[in-house]
Enzyme design. Structure first.
Site, mmCIF file in Angstrom:
data_model
loop_
_atom_site.group_PDB
_atom_site.id
_atom_site.type_symbol
_atom_site.label_atom_id
_atom_site.label_comp_id
_atom_site.label_asym_id
_atom_site.label_seq_id
_atom_site.Cartn_x
_atom_site.Cartn_y
_atom_site.Cartn_z
ATOM 1 N N ILE A 115 -19.683 -1.013 -8.653
ATOM 2 C CA ILE A 115 -19.709 -2.120 -9.518
ATOM 3 C C ILE A 115 -20.284 -1.530 -10.886
ATOM 4 O O ILE A 115 -19.774 -2.021 -11.999
ATOM 5 C CB ILE A 115 -20.622 -3.085 -9.008
ATOM 6 C CG1 ILE A 115 -20.788 -4.468 -10.035
ATOM 7 C CG2 ILE A 115 -22.039 -2.685 -8.880
ATOM 8 C CD1 ILE A 115 -20.951 -5.682 -9.377
ATOM 9 N N TYR B 42 7.969 0.528 -16.437
ATOM 10 C CA TYR B 42 7.021 1.693 -17.184
ATOM 11 C C TYR B 42 7.499 2.041 -18.497
ATOM 12 O O TYR B 42 7.259 2.430 -19.477
ATOM 13 C CB TYR B 42 6.643 2.748 -16.417
ATOM 14 C CG TYR B 42 5.716 2.234 -14.982
ATOM 15 C CD1 TYR B 42 4.757 1.115 -15.072
ATOM 16 C CD2 TYR B 42 5.582 2.891 -13.892
ATOM 17 C CE1 TYR B 42 4.185 0.740 -13.962
ATOM 18 C CE2 TYR B 42 5.174 2.474 -12.506
ATOM 19 C CZ TYR B 42 4.331 1.533 -12.622
ATOM 20 O OH TYR B 42 3.550 1.072 -11.597
ATOM 21 N N MET C 42 0.622 -1.286 0.020
ATOM 22 C CA MET C 42 0.027 0.050 -0.131
ATOM 23 C C MET C 42 0.953 1.352 0.137
ATOM 24 O O MET C 42 0.497 2.170 -0.517
ATOM 25 C CB MET C 42 -0.854 0.096 1.184
ATOM 26 C CG MET C 42 -2.005 -0.978 1.157
ATOM 27 S SD MET C 42 -3.309 -0.614 -0.304
ATOM 28 C CE MET C 42 -2.430 -1.458 -1.792
ATOM 29 N N GLN D 166 -3.138 1.440 -12.677
ATOM 30 C CA GLN D 166 -2.439 1.018 -11.427
ATOM 31 C C GLN D 166 -2.300 -0.565 -11.364
ATOM 32 O O GLN D 166 -3.445 -1.186 -11.888
ATOM 33 C CB GLN D 166 -3.327 1.422 -10.002
ATOM 34 C CG GLN D 166 -3.665 2.691 -10.135
ATOM 35 C CD GLN D 166 -4.791 3.029 -8.879
ATOM 36 O OE1 GLN D 166 -5.457 2.125 -8.557
ATOM 37 N NE2 GLN D 166 -4.720 4.361 -8.482
ATOM 38 N N ILE D 167 -1.153 -0.940 -10.871
ATOM 39 C CA ILE D 167 -1.071 -2.361 -10.828
ATOM 40 C C ILE D 167 -0.349 -2.931 -9.462
ATOM 41 O O ILE D 167 0.381 -2.329 -8.681
ATOM 42 C CB ILE D 167 -0.101 -2.842 -11.826
ATOM 43 C CG1 ILE D 167 -0.143 -4.501 -11.993
ATOM 44 C CG2 ILE D 167 1.261 -2.134 -11.971
ATOM 45 C CD1 ILE D 167 0.680 -4.937 -13.126
ATOM 46 N N HIS E 206 11.225 1.142 -14.197
ATOM 47 C CA HIS E 206 11.925 0.582 -15.286
ATOM 48 C C HIS E 206 10.804 -0.314 -16.183
ATOM 49 O O HIS E 206 10.958 -0.289 -17.516
ATOM 50 C CB HIS E 206 13.027 -0.558 -14.790
ATOM 51 C CG HIS E 206 13.599 -1.595 -15.870
ATOM 52 N ND1 HIS E 206 14.403 -1.265 -16.640
ATOM 53 C CD2 HIS E 206 13.517 -2.724 -16.178
ATOM 54 C CE1 HIS E 206 14.808 -2.280 -17.291
ATOM 55 N NE2 HIS E 206 14.168 -3.092 -17.077
#
Length: 177
Positions: free
Chosen positions: A54, A137, A32, A89-90, A135
């Site tokens: 949702i 990205y 996080m 985001q990942i 790196h």
């Protein structure tokens, strides 16, 4: 996985049944911190957020699926249909980190943004000290557009952040070479 064996990776829509895995990720302090967020979230809160969002057309949340095994998430958020941009985001789980799945999942997420949602730009924020992510990205064609000083507070201190982006035309050009 042994001796360089890899599993087939795909991304699929986040389902309610995936929330228990998201809950584990969301409560891991080091993970996080990389998302500049507090590692605190109950499963009830996460379920409530899932229910609330949702039908939200301004975000797409995908599970990184390795032959039926949860390996992380890739998200397109803050989708802006007027200006045609969104944030990506990942998170990859520790077990699958360093095996190339982050790059594959990001590529699939960016492809979705450009070719399904017709975005013009995909952007992200990354801690300047997260060299491994920067790196990855860069390999995908993202470029640093700016450094934001002390942008996020995480892990008890302020962090500088890179703002990185890629335009659809640059992404297509890179893929064709």
């Amino acid at each position: 996985m042994k001796n360089g064996e890899t599993k087939e990776m795909r991304i699929r829509a986040l389902e309610r049944t995936d929330l228990k895995n998201i809950h584990i990720i969301d409560n891991k302090a080091e993970t996080m911190r990389l998302w500049f967020e507090e590692p605190y979230e109950s499963l009830d809160e996460l379920t409530s957020l899932y229910d609330k969002h949702i039908h939200d057309t301004h975000e797409r949340r995908f599970v990184i699926d390795l032959e039926g095994v949860f390996a992380g998430i890739v998200e397109l958020v803050s989708i802006d249909y007027i200006h045609r941009n969104c944030e990506i985001q990942i998170i990859i789980t520790d077990k699958y980190s360093g095996l190339g799945y982050a790059q594959q999942a990001l590529k699939k997420g960016v492809d979705y943004a450009f070719h399904t949602l017709n975005m013009y730009k995909v952007y992200l924020w990354v801690d300047v000290d997260n060299k491994k992510a920067v790196h990855i990205y860069n390999k995908l064609g993202f470029s640093i557009e700016g450094t934001i000083k002390q942008q996020f507070f995480a892990g008890g201190k302020y962090h500088d952040s890179y703002f990185m982006g890629i335009l659809k035309e640059d992404y297509i050009h890179q893929k064709s070479n």
